[in-house]
Design a protein around this motif. Structure first.
Motif, mmCIF file in Angstrom:
data_model
loop_
_atom_site.group_PDB
_atom_site.id
_atom_site.type_symbol
_atom_site.label_atom_id
_atom_site.label_comp_id
_atom_site.label_asym_id
_atom_site.label_seq_id
_atom_site.Cartn_x
_atom_site.Cartn_y
_atom_site.Cartn_z
ATOM 1 N N ARG A 42 0.824 -1.207 0.000
ATOM 2 C CA ARG A 42 0.000 0.000 0.000
ATOM 3 C C ARG A 42 0.861 1.260 0.000
ATOM 4 N N LEU A 43 1.958 1.239 0.785
ATOM 5 C CA LEU A 43 2.863 2.392 0.807
ATOM 6 C C LEU A 43 3.520 2.596 -0.552
ATOM 7 N N ARG A 44 3.850 1.500 -1.223
ATOM 8 C CA ARG A 44 4.451 1.607 -2.552
ATOM 9 C C ARG A 44 3.466 2.234 -3.540
ATOM 10 N N ILE A 45 2.208 1.795 -3.465
ATOM 11 C CA ILE A 45 1.189 2.355 -4.366
ATOM 12 C C ILE A 45 0.992 3.836 -4.088
ATOM 13 N N GLU A 46 0.902 4.212 -2.790
ATOM 14 C CA GLU A 46 0.719 5.612 -2.436
ATOM 15 C C GLU A 46 1.916 6.444 -2.882
ATOM 16 N N ALA A 47 3.115 5.891 -2.712
ATOM 17 C CA ALA A 47 4.317 6.620 -3.148
ATOM 18 C C ALA A 47 4.316 6.797 -4.664
ATOM 19 N N ALA A 48 3.880 5.742 -5.384
ATOM 20 C CA ALA A 48 3.829 5.832 -6.850
ATOM 21 C C ALA A 48 2.835 6.905 -7.286
ATOM 22 N N TRP A 49 1.671 6.956 -6.622
ATOM 23 C CA TRP A 49 0.687 7.984 -6.943
ATOM 24 C C TRP A 49 1.235 9.377 -6.633
ATOM 25 N N GLY A 50 1.945 9.503 -5.514
ATOM 26 C CA GLY A 50 2.535 10.793 -5.160
ATOM 27 C C GLY A 50 3.534 11.264 -6.199
ATOM 28 N N ALA B 148 3.595 10.304 -9.303
ATOM 29 C CA ALA B 148 2.859 10.591 -10.538
ATOM 30 C C ALA B 148 2.224 11.983 -10.489
ATOM 31 N N VAL B 149 1.646 12.342 -9.332
ATOM 32 C CA VAL B 149 1.030 13.669 -9.187
ATOM 33 C C VAL B 149 2.076 14.765 -9.329
ATOM 34 N N ILE B 150 3.249 14.573 -8.716
ATOM 35 C CA ILE B 150 4.321 15.575 -8.816
ATOM 36 C C ILE B 150 4.768 15.739 -10.270
ATOM 37 N N ILE B 151 4.900 14.592 -10.971
ATOM 38 C CA ILE B 151 5.321 14.649 -12.377
ATOM 39 C C ILE B 151 4.277 15.385 -13.218
#
Length: 259
Positions: free
Chosen positions: A199-207, A209-212
């Motif tokens: 779950r932390l990996r998914i949240e980090a990936a979304w974060g 992606a949002v920054i990009i």
């Protein structure tokens, strides 16, 4: 619990029990009237050579003296039998403890193999073969210890084996339940930790992606503003273009009215 580690501990305990039994028997055999033991060694030695009219070679005499010295040394250690007896009992308990732990781990792994998808590094076949081989070796160790202590050692060691064996049979059943419960708890904890990490990996990936995306939007917006400035300078160099009223006021002549 790693069955390989448990197996190694059990194997080491068996080796210690065997060494302890040998030392215990040697000491018990050399205690008592040492003169009779030494005389018996001399009689057997001379019977071999004098009875045949042969002169004993130096190597044989040296070996006889070493055996006699060994008997004397063991006789001096006659008071150590109590400590050795205790050590044998401790090592025997260690063997049975790890034996029952291994068996409990094997049974729990076999139960899981029927109901759960295995995701480890080793193949199911390899792990199954490993369990079979270790189980056979552990059973063989038990048979060797029983043969050694009950039939080839002083009676007190045979009684010790029987006592420890019966005690560990009861404790082994209790351990089996506790170990199975602990393994289930450890597995549930590992699943929870794995899900949390995922779950932390998914949240980090979304974060990320949002920054990009935000960065890309800013870059595009900057490029559009720069293009507008170059193509339509009348709208100003600011990010937001000037309105019609602002451009009209700037284009109108300024009348100087003094102070």
């Amino acid at each position: 619990m790693d069955p390989i580690t448990l197996f190694a501990l059990a194997n080491g305990a068996v080796a210690a029990v065997k060494a302890g039994c040998k030392l215990y028997k040697d000491i018990k055999g050399a205690t008592g009237d040492i003169r009779d033991v030494l005389k018996d060694l001399d009689d057997q030695f001379h019977k071999v050579y004098d009875g045949k009219g042969k002169t004993p070679p130096p190597a044989a005499i040296k070996q006889l003296n070493e055996e006699k010295q060994k008997v004397k040394d063991l006789n001096r250690r006659s008071n150590d039998t109590t400590n050795i007896y205790q050590e044998i009992g401790d090592h025997l308990g260690t063997y049975f403890d790890n034996f029952h732990k291994c068996m409990a781990v094997f049974e729990e792994e076999e139960r899981r193999a029927k109901t759960e998808v295995y995701s480890g590094d080793a193949s199911l076949g390899k792990r199954a073969l490993q369990r079979v081989l270790m189980r056979k070796q552990l059973t063989q160790m038990e048979a060797e210890l029983r043969e050694l202590m009950v039939y080839q050692s002083p009676s007190e060691l045979g009684a010790l084996y029987t006592e420890v064996f019966e005690m560990m049979q009861v404790m082994g059943k209790e351990q089996k339940i506790l170990i199975a419960r602990q393994m289930k708890a450890d597995q549930a904890k590992a699943i929870r930790v794995k899900k949390r990490i995922e779950r932390l990996r998914i949240e980090a990936a979304w974060g990320v992606a949002v920054i990009i995306i935000i960065f890309a939007i800013l870059v595009i917006f900057s490029w559009l503003v720069q293009s507008r400035i170059e193509m339509y300078p009348q709208y100003g160099k600011e990010w937001l273009p000037k309105s019609e009223d602002e451009r009209r006021r700037e284009a109108a002549p300024h009348v100087y009215i003094g102070r």
